[in-house]
Design a protein around this motif. Structure first.
Motif, PDB file in Angstrom:
ATOM      1  N   ALA A 177      46.270 -52.526 -43.372  1.00 27.73           N
ATOM      2  CA  ALA A 177      45.851 -51.610 -42.305  1.00 27.73           C
ATOM      3  C   ALA A 177      46.321 -50.195 -42.608  1.00 27.73           C
ATOM      4  O   ALA A 177      45.589 -49.222 -42.406  1.00 27.73           O
ATOM      5  CB  ALA A 177      46.399 -52.077 -40.963  1.00 27.73           C
ATOM      6  N   GLY A 178      47.549 -50.055 -43.131  1.00 28.59           N
ATOM      7  CA  GLY A 178      48.069 -48.733 -43.484  1.00 28.59           C
ATOM      8  C   GLY A 178      47.257 -48.076 -44.588  1.00 28.59           C
ATOM      9  O   GLY A 178      46.974 -46.874 -44.536  1.00 28.59           O
ATOM     10  N   LEU A 179      46.839 -48.867 -45.579  1.00 26.87           N
ATOM     11  CA  LEU A 179      46.013 -48.340 -46.664  1.00 26.87           C
ATOM     12  C   LEU A 179      44.642 -47.911 -46.154  1.00 26.87           C
ATOM     13  O   LEU A 179      44.099 -46.892 -46.562  1.00 26.87           O
ATOM     14  CB  LEU A 179      45.853 -49.397 -47.765  1.00 26.87           C
ATOM     15  N   ALA A 180      44.090 -48.709 -45.203  1.00 23.81           N
ATOM     16  CA  ALA A 180      42.776 -48.394 -44.654  1.00 23.81           C
ATOM     17  C   ALA A 180      42.823 -47.094 -43.859  1.00 23.81           C
ATOM     18  O   ALA A 180      41.933 -46.254 -43.946  1.00 23.81           O
ATOM     19  CB  ALA A 180      42.286 -49.537 -43.760  1.00 23.81           C
ATOM     20  N   VAL A 181      43.887 -46.920 -43.083  1.00 25.56           N
ATOM     21  CA  VAL A 181      44.037 -45.701 -42.293  1.00 25.56           C
ATOM     22  C   VAL A 181      44.162 -44.488 -43.206  1.00 25.56           C
ATOM     23  O   VAL A 181      43.539 -43.448 -42.988  1.00 25.56           O
ATOM     24  CB  VAL A 181      45.269 -45.806 -41.360  1.00 25.56           C
ATOM     25  N   SER A 182      44.954 -44.621 -44.276  1.00 28.47           N
ATOM     26  CA  SER A 182      45.146 -43.506 -45.210  1.00 28.47           C
ATOM     27  C   SER A 182      43.852 -43.157 -45.936  1.00 28.47           C
ATOM     28  O   SER A 182      43.506 -41.988 -46.100  1.00 28.47           O
ATOM     29  CB  SER A 182      46.228 -43.871 -46.236  1.00 28.47           C
ATOM     30  N   ALA A 183      43.108 -44.211 -46.356  1.00 26.53           N
ATOM     31  CA  ALA A 183      41.881 -43.986 -47.111  1.00 26.53           C
ATOM     32  C   ALA A 183      40.805 -43.323 -46.269  1.00 26.53           C
ATOM     33  O   ALA A 183      40.039 -42.489 -46.750  1.00 26.53           O
ATOM     34  CB  ALA A 183      41.368 -45.317 -47.659  1.00 26.53           C
ATOM     35  N   CYS A 184      40.752 -43.697 -44.986  1.00 26.02           N
ATOM     36  CA  CYS A 184      39.709 -43.158 -44.103  1.00 26.02           C
ATOM     37  C   CYS A 184      40.128 -41.865 -43.425  1.00 26.02           C
ATOM     38  O   CYS A 184      39.319 -41.212 -42.765  1.00 26.02           O
ATOM     39  CB  CYS A 184      39.344 -44.192 -43.034  1.00 26.02           C
ATOM     40  N   GLY A 185      41.400 -41.514 -43.574  1.00 20.74           N
ATOM     41  CA  GLY A 185      41.886 -40.299 -42.931  1.00 20.74           C
ATOM     42  C   GLY A 185      41.846 -40.384 -41.424  1.00 20.74           C
ATOM     43  O   GLY A 185      41.630 -39.388 -40.734  1.00 20.74           O
ATOM     44  N   VAL A 186      42.059 -41.584 -40.890  1.00 19.35           N
ATOM     45  CA  VAL A 186      42.014 -41.762 -39.433  1.00 19.35           C
ATOM     46  C   VAL A 186      43.211 -41.086 -38.808  1.00 19.35           C
ATOM     47  O   VAL A 186      44.351 -41.269 -39.228  1.00 19.35           O
ATOM     48  CB  VAL A 186      42.021 -43.270 -39.082  1.00 19.35           C
ATOM     49  N   GLN A 187      42.973 -40.289 -37.790  1.00 18.13           N
ATOM     50  CA  GLN A 187      44.050 -39.609 -37.082  1.00 18.13           C
ATOM     51  C   GLN A 187      44.388 -40.352 -35.796  1.00 18.13           C
ATOM     52  O   GLN A 187      43.505 -40.781 -35.073  1.00 18.13           O
ATOM     53  CB  GLN A 187      43.628 -38.173 -36.738  1.00 18.13           C
ATOM     54  N   VAL A 188      45.652 -40.513 -35.547  1.00 19.64           N
ATOM     55  CA  VAL A 188      46.086 -41.167 -34.314  1.00 19.64           C
ATOM     56  C   VAL A 188      46.154 -40.127 -33.218  1.00 19.64           C
ATOM     57  O   VAL A 188      46.835 -39.119 -33.337  1.00 19.64           O
ATOM     58  CB  VAL A 188      47.475 -41.828 -34.516  1.00 19.64           C
ATOM     59  N   GLY A 189      45.428 -40.383 -32.160  1.00 20.32           N
ATOM     60  CA  GLY A 189      45.367 -39.414 -31.074  1.00 20.32           C
ATOM     61  C   GLY A 189      46.640 -39.375 -30.257  1.00 20.32           C
ATOM     62  O   GLY A 189      47.457 -40.283 -30.319  1.00 20.32           O
ATOM     63  N   PRO A 190      46.835 -38.335 -29.453  1.00 21.24           N
ATOM     64  CA  PRO A 190      48.024 -38.222 -28.599  1.00 21.24           C
ATOM     65  C   PRO A 190      47.894 -39.138 -27.400  1.00 21.24           C
ATOM     66  O   PRO A 190      47.233 -38.824 -26.420  1.00 21.24           O
ATOM     67  CB  PRO A 190      48.011 -36.745 -28.174  1.00 21.24           C
ATOM     68  N   GLY A 191      48.508 -40.308 -27.456  1.00 21.63           N
ATOM     69  CA  GLY A 191      48.384 -41.284 -26.382  1.00 21.63           C
ATOM     70  C   GLY A 191      49.026 -40.802 -25.096  1.00 21.63           C
ATOM     71  O   GLY A 191      49.910 -39.945 -25.091  1.00 21.63           O
ATOM     72  N   VAL A 192      48.619 -41.414 -24.008  1.00 19.39           N
ATOM     73  CA  VAL A 192      49.202 -41.092 -22.712  1.00 19.39           C
ATOM     74  C   VAL A 192      50.671 -41.491 -22.696  1.00 19.39           C
ATOM     75  O   VAL A 192      51.511 -40.830 -22.115  1.00 19.39           O
ATOM     76  CB  VAL A 192      48.429 -41.842 -21.597  1.00 19.39           C
ATOM     77  N   THR A 193      50.991 -42.639 -23.372  1.00 15.99           N
ATOM     78  CA  THR A 193      52.370 -43.091 -23.477  1.00 15.99           C
ATOM     79  C   THR A 193      52.689 -43.264 -24.956  1.00 15.99           C
ATOM     80  O   THR A 193      52.701 -44.369 -25.473  1.00 15.99           O
ATOM     81  CB  THR A 193      52.573 -44.429 -22.743  1.00 15.99           C
ATOM     82  N   PRO A 194      52.913 -42.165 -25.697  1.00 15.91           N
ATOM     83  CA  PRO A 194      53.093 -42.250 -27.145  1.00 15.91           C
ATOM     84  C   PRO A 194      54.345 -43.005 -27.553  1.00 15.91           C
ATOM     85  O   PRO A 194      55.367 -42.947 -26.867  1.00 15.91           O
ATOM     86  CB  PRO A 194      53.181 -40.783 -27.569  1.00 15.91           C
TER      87      PRO A 194
END
Length: 212
Positions: A177-194
């Motif tokens: 999952a970490g590799l997939a996130v890095s490869a796709c450049g997915v950004q984690v949004g600012p959650g309501v409860t980060p």
């Protein structure tokens, strides 16, 4: 096989027990259903018995839904990214532990994770079901041969690390999952409860395996 030993296994080694809501309620359900089958059409109060059966099933569904809500909320609140193993649940539902698979309700649980991840700005990654997560050493990445279902622990032939089948799989899900996130450049949004920086930033999650 004896059903599911655990509902889920997390990459930090935590094993979430399977509540087995349906199995625990089976005695009550069978009694109500037997009573209903004895009531012939037109006999006294058949509708009352049907309501009793319906209420028993509704109680099981409500308890399962509440369990799913609590665990999915905990995971979403504590992690910025979550990887889940995308298993063929429909195929598993046709195997011997089918009743336990239905009782666990994995599909409904993952659906909750999906909408909560979107709501709180988290990243949810599904790992393909054909990835050899249980056969790959999470320490050195060596891929070993297939293992029988009753093999729950074994040493890696390359590095010697003792691997727990389910924990090892969950750790590989997290890594993928970490590799997939890095490869796709997915950004984690600012959650309501980060999640806080000192909390685990991501988790791998895999459904519990059938117990041998």
């Amino acid at each position: 096989m004896k059903g599911l030993a655990h509902f889920a296994i997390l990459s930090d080694g935590r094993k979430v027990d399977s509540p087995r809501f349906l199995r625990r309620a089976e005695k009550k359900l069978k009694k109500a259903q037997r009573e209903l089958s004895r009531r012939q059409k037109g006999s006294r109060n058949p509708e009352k018995v049907r309501l009793k059966v319906a209420r028993a099933h509704a109680q099981v569904a409500d308890a399962r839904r509440e369990f799913h809500h609590q665990l999915s909320t905990e995971l979403i609140r504590e992690n910025q990214a979550i990887g889940v193993e995308d298993l063929a649940v429909k195929a598993l539902a046709r195997t011997r532990p089918a009743k336990s698979v239905h009782d666990a309700g994995w599909s409904q649980f993952v659906a909750m994770l999906e909408y909560k991840a979107e709501r709180y700005g988290r990243t949810l990654v599904k790992i393909g079901r054909f990835m050899p997560t249980s056969r790959t050493c999470s320490v050195c990445d060596t891929v070993d041969g297939p293992k029988p279902l009753n093999a729950r622990e074994w040493p890696c032939p390359a590095c010697g690390s003792v691997l727990d089948r389910d924990v090892n799989s969950a750790r590989n899900v997290k890594k993928a999952a970490g590799l997939a996130v890095s490869a796709c450049g997915v950004q984690v949004g600012p959650g309501v409860t980060p999640a806080q920086r000192d909390e685990a930033g991501s988790h791998g999650f895999t459904p519990g395996s059938p117990a041998a």
